[in-house]
Design an enzyme around this catalytic site. Structure first.
Site, PDB file in Angstrom:
ATOM      1  N   TYR A  42       7.429   9.546   3.885  1.00 52.10           N
ATOM      2  CA  TYR A  42       7.647   8.529   3.949  1.00 52.10           C
ATOM      3  C   TYR A  42       8.822   7.906   5.131  1.00 52.10           C
ATOM      4  O   TYR A  42       8.764   7.027   5.667  1.00 52.10           O
ATOM      5  CB  TYR A  42       7.929   7.153   3.022  1.00 52.10           C
ATOM      6  CG  TYR A  42       7.279   7.429   2.073  1.00 52.10           C
ATOM      7  CD1 TYR A  42       5.735   7.481   2.572  1.00 52.10           C
ATOM      8  CD2 TYR A  42       7.175   6.856   0.600  1.00 52.10           C
ATOM      9  CE1 TYR A  42       4.989   7.661   0.900  1.00 52.10           C
ATOM     10  CE2 TYR A  42       6.452   6.949  -0.519  1.00 52.10           C
ATOM     11  CZ  TYR A  42       4.894   7.264  -0.153  1.00 52.10           C
ATOM     12  OH  TYR A  42       3.866   7.234  -1.128  1.00 52.10           O
ATOM     13  N   HIS A 100       3.259  15.970  -3.666  1.00 50.01           N
ATOM     14  CA  HIS A 100       2.522  14.661  -3.073  1.00 50.01           C
ATOM     15  C   HIS A 100       0.551  14.977  -3.291  1.00 50.01           C
ATOM     16  O   HIS A 100       0.082  14.018  -3.449  1.00 50.01           O
ATOM     17  CB  HIS A 100       3.195  14.315  -1.521  1.00 50.01           C
ATOM     18  CG  HIS A 100       2.812  13.336  -0.700  1.00 50.01           C
ATOM     19  ND1 HIS A 100       4.012  11.926  -0.313  1.00 50.01           N
ATOM     20  CD2 HIS A 100       2.367  12.332  -2.012  1.00 50.01           C
ATOM     21  CE1 HIS A 100       3.625  11.284  -0.674  1.00 50.01           C
ATOM     22  NE2 HIS A 100       2.439  11.036  -0.546  1.00 50.01           N
TER      23      HIS A 100
HETATM   24  N1  LIG Z   1       1.359   9.163  -3.973  1.00 47.93           N
HETATM   25  C1  LIG Z   1       0.677   9.237  -3.382  1.00 47.93           C
HETATM   26  O1  LIG Z   1       0.272   9.844  -2.163  1.00 47.93           O
HETATM   27  C2  LIG Z   1       0.911   7.402  -2.853  1.00 47.93           C
HETATM   28  C3  LIG Z   1      -0.501   6.984  -1.838  1.00 47.93           C
HETATM   29  C4  LIG Z   1      -0.379   5.410  -1.584  1.00 47.93           C
HETATM   30  C5  LIG Z   1       1.486   4.865  -2.426  1.00 47.93           C
HETATM   31  N2  LIG Z   1       2.177   5.456  -3.158  1.00 47.93           N
HETATM   32  C6  LIG Z   1       3.236   4.903  -3.686  1.00 47.93           C
HETATM   33  O2  LIG Z   1       2.669   3.605  -4.086  1.00 47.93           O
HETATM   34  C7  LIG Z   1       3.191   2.789  -3.911  1.00 47.93           C
HETATM   35  C8  LIG Z   1       2.743   1.385  -3.712  1.00 47.93           C
HETATM   36  O3  LIG Z   1       1.527   1.213  -2.518  1.00 47.93           O
HETATM   37  P1  LIG Z   1       1.221   0.576  -1.248  1.00 47.93           P
HETATM   38  O4  LIG Z   1       2.895   0.087  -1.291  1.00 47.93           O
HETATM   39  O5  LIG Z   1       0.643   1.343  -0.286  1.00 47.93           O
HETATM   40  O6  LIG Z   1       0.469  -0.891  -1.683  1.00 47.93           O
HETATM   41  P2  LIG Z   1       0.548  -1.550  -2.790  1.00 47.93           P
HETATM   42  O7  LIG Z   1       1.341  -1.855  -3.655  1.00 47.93           O
HETATM   43  O8  LIG Z   1      -0.977  -2.327  -3.916  1.00 47.93           O
HETATM   44  O9  LIG Z   1       0.588  -3.346  -2.165  1.00 47.93           O
HETATM   45  C9  LIG Z   1       1.495  -3.749  -1.042  1.00 47.93           C
HETATM   46  C10 LIG Z   1       0.874  -5.116  -0.454  1.00 47.93           C
HETATM   47  O10 LIG Z   1       1.395  -5.910  -1.307  1.00 47.93           O
HETATM   48  C11 LIG Z   1       2.040  -7.082  -0.407  1.00 47.93           C
HETATM   49  N3  LIG Z   1       1.886  -7.683  -2.391  1.00 47.93           N
HETATM   50  C12 LIG Z   1       3.433  -6.954  -2.944  1.00 47.93           C
HETATM   51  N4  LIG Z   1       3.284  -7.912  -3.735  1.00 47.93           N
HETATM   52  C13 LIG Z   1       2.547  -9.287  -3.461  1.00 47.93           C
HETATM   53  C14 LIG Z   1       2.634 -10.656  -4.111  1.00 47.93           C
HETATM   54  N5  LIG Z   1       3.528 -10.337  -5.478  1.00 47.93           N
HETATM   55  N6  LIG Z   1       1.527 -11.915  -3.534  1.00 47.93           N
HETATM   56  C15 LIG Z   1       1.117 -10.908  -2.348  1.00 47.93           C
HETATM   57  N7  LIG Z   1       1.319  -9.525  -1.632  1.00 47.93           N
HETATM   58  C16 LIG Z   1       1.875  -8.870  -2.237  1.00 47.93           C
HETATM   59  C17 LIG Z   1       2.968  -6.712  -0.041  1.00 47.93           C
HETATM   60  O11 LIG Z   1       3.180  -7.371   1.337  1.00 47.93           O
HETATM   61  P3  LIG Z   1       4.457  -7.731   1.058  1.00 47.93           P
HETATM   62  O12 LIG Z   1       5.379  -6.846   1.691  1.00 47.93           O
HETATM   63  O13 LIG Z   1       4.775  -9.017   2.589  1.00 47.93           O
HETATM   64  O14 LIG Z   1       5.145  -8.311   0.066  1.00 47.93           O
HETATM   65  C18 LIG Z   1       2.155  -5.047   0.323  1.00 47.93           C
HETATM   66  O15 LIG Z   1       1.101  -5.654   2.074  1.00 47.93           O
HETATM   67  C19 LIG Z   1       3.883   2.778  -2.358  1.00 47.93           C
HETATM   68  O16 LIG Z   1       4.488   2.273  -2.221  1.00 47.93           O
HETATM   69  C20 LIG Z   1       4.167   4.183  -2.794  1.00 47.93           C
HETATM   70  O17 LIG Z   1       5.295   4.339  -2.965  1.00 47.93           O
HETATM   71  C21 LIG Z   1       1.654   6.872  -3.755  1.00 47.93           C
END
Ligand SMILES: NC(=O)c1ccc[n+]([C@@H]2O[C@H](COP(=O)([O-])OP(=O)(O)OC[C@H]3O[C@@H](n4cnc5c(N)ncnc54)[C@H](OP(=O)(O)O)[C@@H]3O)[C@@H](O)[C@H]2O)c1
Length: 270
Positions: A42, A100
């Site tokens: 990241y 990862h």
């Molecule tokens: N292990 C892996 O391979 C892997 C892969 C992907 C992700 N991850 C981890 O999982 C975490 C979460 O996944 P992600 O960040 O990709 O996606 P996510 O949490 O599914 O979605 C994030 C999106 O949702 C929006 N959001 C958040 N809260 C909201 C709310 N209450 N109302 C409306 N929109 C909302 C955010 O926009 P705003 O910023 O505008 O709120 C952002 O665009 C990552 O940050 C990472 O730490 C791990």
């Protein structure tokens, strides 16, 4: 089995660079989150570390996860890369260190890099160890390589459009905690009609319903947000109880719509 408890709702930091990561983690800690998820790839461990340091919260109240990137899944790079992560995070240890992604078929053997993962724990660089994006067959192999009872967590994509039930069931059977990542499918599921109607019935937001659904399944989850309001909304899910019928309706939305599947991803379990 290990006694470590992960705060079941954490905050993710994927895609958040420099100041965005600093601001998000700062706001999250102010709002009451105590679990932060980052990764070497990241590129924000330094900003996350500064936010943690500036928040001045006792270390034992925090749960910090980082993940070792693909290039470091070998004997030469693994431990030095973790040392570098700790330096950037300004921490003496992380609470959870994950691999990862599984190394692709032509990469290093699991035997090599999972032994380094176990060594990181042995050296006190992390309290717990785990993996991410492994298939059931790869989890089986990992259980053979790692010291008995040490595989603490598996981080996988879980949201209403990808429930990943088989992998979750395997983890449950083997006492491995599961973190569901991308709970909102990066926003997609927040527009779903079924979820919106359940939300309306509870006087809650779609985001609260989705997080409450993950928690109701015994998952840990780590939604990310750049906005204080959304971070606070997501935290409110802890107070939302869904009915069995709500949960069944959301389960039925599964359609295998996977968001994170890079070209080096394994052959996923169907
Ligand atoms: N292990 C892996 O391979 C892997 C892969 C992907 C992700 N991850 C981890 O999982 C975490 C979460 O996944 P992600 O960040 O990709 O996606 P996510 O949490 O599914 O979605 C994030 C999106 O949702 C929006 N959001 C958040 N809260 C909201 C709310 N209450 N109302 C409306 N929109 C909302 C955010 O926009 P705003 O910023 O505008 O709120 C952002 O665009 C990552 O940050 C990472 O730490 C791990």
């Amino acid at each position: 089995m290990s006694q470590t408890i992960i705060p079941k709702l954490g905050v993710g930091t994927f895609r958040l660079e420099d100041d965005a990561a600093y601001q998000s983690v700062t706001m999250a800690l102010e709002e009451g989150y105590r679990h932060i998820d980052t990764a070497q790839i990241y590129g924000n461990e330094e900003a996350v570390g500064r936010a943690i340091k500036d928040a001045d919260i006792p270390r034992d109240e925090l749960f910090v996860t980082t993940k070792v990137w693909n290039d470091n899944l070998n004997q030469r790079n693994f431990l030095p890369s973790v040392k570098e992560s700790l330096k950037k995070l300004q921490l003496e240890y992380v609470d959870l260190l994950l691999v990862h992604w599984p190394s692709p078929p032509k990469g290093e053997s699991m035997n090599t890099y999972l032994k380094e993962l176990a060594n990181a724990k042995e050296a006190g660089m992390t309290k717990e160890i785990g993996v991410s994006n492994f298939t059931i067959a790869q989890l089986e192999e990992a259980l053979d390589v790692l010291p008995k009872g040490s595989l603490f967590n598996h981080q996988i994509e879980v949201h209403p459009y990808l429930t990943n039930e088989k992998v979750r069931a395997y983890c449950k059977k083997h006492g491995i905690t599961v973190t569901g990542y991308m709970p909102f499918a990066v926003g997609k599921v927040l527009k779903d009609k079924t979820i919106l109607s359940i939300a309306e019935a509870h006087g809650a937001s779609a985001a609260e319903v989705v997080v409450a659904w993950e928690l109701a399944h015994g998952l840990i989850t780590i939604p990310s947000s750049t906005k204080r309001k959304n971070l606070a909304t997501n935290l409110k899910s802890l107070g939302l109880t869904l009915s069995a019928a709500d949960i069944a309706q959301i389960d039925a939305l599964h359609c295998g719509d996977r968001q994170a599947t890079p070209d080096f991803a394994p052959e996923w379990d169907k």
